[in-house]
Scaffold this active site. Structure first.
Site, short mmCIF file in Angstrom:
data_model
loop_
_atom_site.label_atom_id
_atom_site.label_comp_id
_atom_site.label_asym_id
_atom_site.label_seq_id
_atom_site.Cartn_x
_atom_site.Cartn_y
_atom_site.Cartn_z
N ARG A 1 -9.12 1.70 9.40
CA ARG A 1 -8.68 0.36 9.77
C ARG A 1 -9.79 -0.45 10.42
O ARG A 1 -9.59 -1.60 10.75
CB ARG A 1 -7.57 0.43 10.82
N ARG B 1 11.42 -3.32 9.49
CA ARG B 1 11.00 -2.19 10.33
C ARG B 1 10.86 -2.70 11.77
O ARG B 1 10.82 -3.91 11.99
CB ARG B 1 9.64 -1.69 9.79
N LYS C 1 0.84 -1.22 0.00
CA LYS C 1 0.00 0.00 0.00
C LYS C 1 0.87 1.26 0.00
O LYS C 1 0.66 2.17 -0.79
CB LYS C 1 -0.92 0.02 1.25
N ARG D 1 12.23 -6.30 4.88
CA ARG D 1 12.27 -4.86 5.14
C ARG D 1 12.86 -4.59 6.52
O ARG D 1 13.76 -3.77 6.66
CB ARG D 1 10.86 -4.26 5.06
N ARG E 1 -0.33 -8.54 13.44
CA ARG E 1 -0.88 -7.50 12.56
C ARG E 1 -1.86 -8.11 11.56
O ARG E 1 -2.89 -7.53 11.23
CB ARG E 1 0.25 -6.76 11.83
P1 AP5 Z 1 4.78 -1.46 1.84
O1 AP5 Z 1 4.53 -0.66 0.63
O2 AP5 Z 1 5.32 -0.79 3.05
O3 AP5 Z 1 3.47 -2.29 2.23
P2 AP5 Z 1 2.26 -1.85 3.13
O4 AP5 Z 1 1.07 -2.56 2.59
O5 AP5 Z 1 2.19 -0.36 3.22
O6 AP5 Z 1 2.72 -2.53 4.48
P3 AP5 Z 1 2.96 -1.95 5.92
O7 AP5 Z 1 3.65 -3.01 6.70
O8 AP5 Z 1 3.63 -0.62 5.89
O9 AP5 Z 1 1.45 -1.82 6.33
P4 AP5 Z 1 0.81 -1.86 7.69
O10 AP5 Z 1 -0.60 -1.72 7.32
O11 AP5 Z 1 1.14 -3.02 8.55
O12 AP5 Z 1 1.56 -0.65 8.39
P5 AP5 Z 1 1.13 0.85 8.72
O13 AP5 Z 1 2.33 1.66 8.56
O14 AP5 Z 1 -0.13 1.23 8.02
O15 AP5 Z 1 5.72 -2.69 1.39
C1 AP5 Z 1 6.24 -3.61 2.31
C2 AP5 Z 1 7.62 -4.07 1.82
O16 AP5 Z 1 7.47 -4.75 0.57
C3 AP5 Z 1 8.58 -2.90 1.54
O17 AP5 Z 1 9.87 -3.27 1.90
C4 AP5 Z 1 8.48 -2.69 0.02
O18 AP5 Z 1 9.66 -2.17 -0.53
C5 AP5 Z 1 8.23 -4.12 -0.47
N1 AP5 Z 1 7.40 -4.16 -1.69
C6 AP5 Z 1 6.30 -3.40 -1.98
N2 AP5 Z 1 5.80 -3.74 -3.18
C7 AP5 Z 1 6.59 -4.75 -3.66
C8 AP5 Z 1 6.57 -5.54 -4.85
N3 AP5 Z 1 5.65 -5.36 -5.81
N4 AP5 Z 1 7.52 -6.48 -5.01
C9 AP5 Z 1 8.46 -6.69 -4.05
N5 AP5 Z 1 8.53 -5.97 -2.88
C10 AP5 Z 1 7.60 -5.02 -2.70
O19 AP5 Z 1 0.74 0.69 10.27
C11 AP5 Z 1 1.71 0.40 11.24
C12 AP5 Z 1 1.06 0.50 12.62
O20 AP5 Z 1 0.61 1.85 12.84
C13 AP5 Z 1 -0.17 -0.37 12.83
O21 AP5 Z 1 0.17 -1.68 13.21
C14 AP5 Z 1 -0.90 0.43 13.93
O22 AP5 Z 1 -0.32 0.19 15.18
C15 AP5 Z 1 -0.63 1.87 13.54
N6 AP5 Z 1 -1.67 2.43 12.65
C16 AP5 Z 1 -1.51 2.86 11.37
N7 AP5 Z 1 -2.67 3.31 10.87
C17 AP5 Z 1 -3.60 3.15 11.84
C18 AP5 Z 1 -4.98 3.42 11.93
N8 AP5 Z 1 -5.66 3.94 10.88
N9 AP5 Z 1 -5.62 3.13 13.07
C19 AP5 Z 1 -4.97 2.62 14.14
N10 AP5 Z 1 -3.65 2.34 14.12
C20 AP5 Z 1 -2.96 2.60 12.98
#
Ligand code: AP5
Length: 193
Positions: free
Chosen positions: A99, A140, A16, A138, A151
């Site tokens: 979410r 993180r 995403k 990755r 998650r």
């Molecule tokens: P990436 O693009 O980062 O994927 P993503 O879907 O954004 O995954 P995230 O892990 O960032 O999502 P998430 O929903 O767990 O985290 P968020 O930050 O929202 O890609 C992932 C990896 O794959 C990267 O290394 C990338 O380079 C690689 N990649 C991408 N596309 C590729 C491809 N085609 N081929 C190969 N590799 C590829 O949330 C984190 C935390 O924040 C949550 O757990 C929660 O605690 C909090 N939070 C965030 N939003 C909310 C909310 N709305 N409400 C409550 N808590 C929240």
């Protein structure tokens, strides 16, 4: 006209953030990632960041009120700037928000106030095995096997119900998120017309 009020939905690691950042840059949209905004608060050591840090490390959701306040202030700022006729992005792309159903309902109320309905919800779909690999390489803070699994559970329990919610509103478009970044980008781009 190209759709310009978009929402990205999908499990952790689906891509995403990667796709949202690139698409927003190409289309001139405001990219709002609640994950990135929360990590910036944590890095800056603000009270909000201190509240969010432990919750994020466990892979749970930060409180609805907190994320909603962040999104509300950004969208209201953009709407006010547009109303003043200032240059800047006309549309937005929400990544990682909403979410759960409570966040989705609060967002809808806010967007009604702003008269800015959602035009498209992109659901990025990917096998658990592939997303696990992507996240582990990755590395993180919240990318270790146990937290990723949690998650995913949180996604299935709290976020996946949004799929039916947006399908009912005829806004949902599923996209296969495997393959290269460019391949996925082309699939998403084809949905914007
Ligand atoms: P990436 O693009 O980062 O994927 P993503 O879907 O954004 O995954 P995230 O892990 O960032 O999502 P998430 O929903 O767990 O985290 P968020 O930050 O929202 O890609 C992932 C990896 O794959 C990267 O290394 C990338 O380079 C690689 N990649 C991408 N596309 C590729 C491809 N085609 N081929 C190969 N590799 C590829 O949330 C984190 C935390 O924040 C949550 O757990 C929660 O605690 C909090 N939070 C965030 N939003 C909310 C909310 N709305 N409400 C409550 N808590 C929240």
């Amino acid at each position: 006209m190209t759709k310009q009020r978009l929402l990205f939905l999908g499990p952790p690691g689906a891509g995403k953030g990667t796709q949202a950042q690139q698409l927003a840059a190409r289309q001139g949209l405001l990219h709002l990632s609640t994950g990135d905004l929360l990590r910036a608060e944590v890095a800056a050591g603000t009270p909000l960041g201190q509240e969010a840090q432990a919750v994020m490390a466990r892979g749970e959701l930060v409180s609805d009120g907190l994320v909603l306040a962040i999104v509300r202030s950004r969208l209201e700022q953009q709407a006010a700037s547009l109303n003043r006729g200032e240059p800047g992005p006309r549309g937005w792309l929400l990544d990682g928000f909403p979410r759960n159903l409570a966040q989705a309902e609060a967002l809808e109320a806010l967007l009604n106030e702003l008269n800015q309905p959602i035009e498209l919800v992109v659901l990025m779909e990917l096998d658990d095995g592939v997303l696990m690999q992507r996240l582990l390489s990755r590395g993180r803070d919240d990318d270790n096997t146990a937290v990723i699994q949690h998650r995913l559970e949180v996604y299935r329990q709290q976020t996946a119900p949004l799929i039916a919610h947006y399908r009912q509103q005829n806004l949902l478009e599923p996209v296969a998120a495997e393959g290269s970044v460019d391949e996925v980008a082309a699939r998403i781009e084809s949905l914007l017309q």
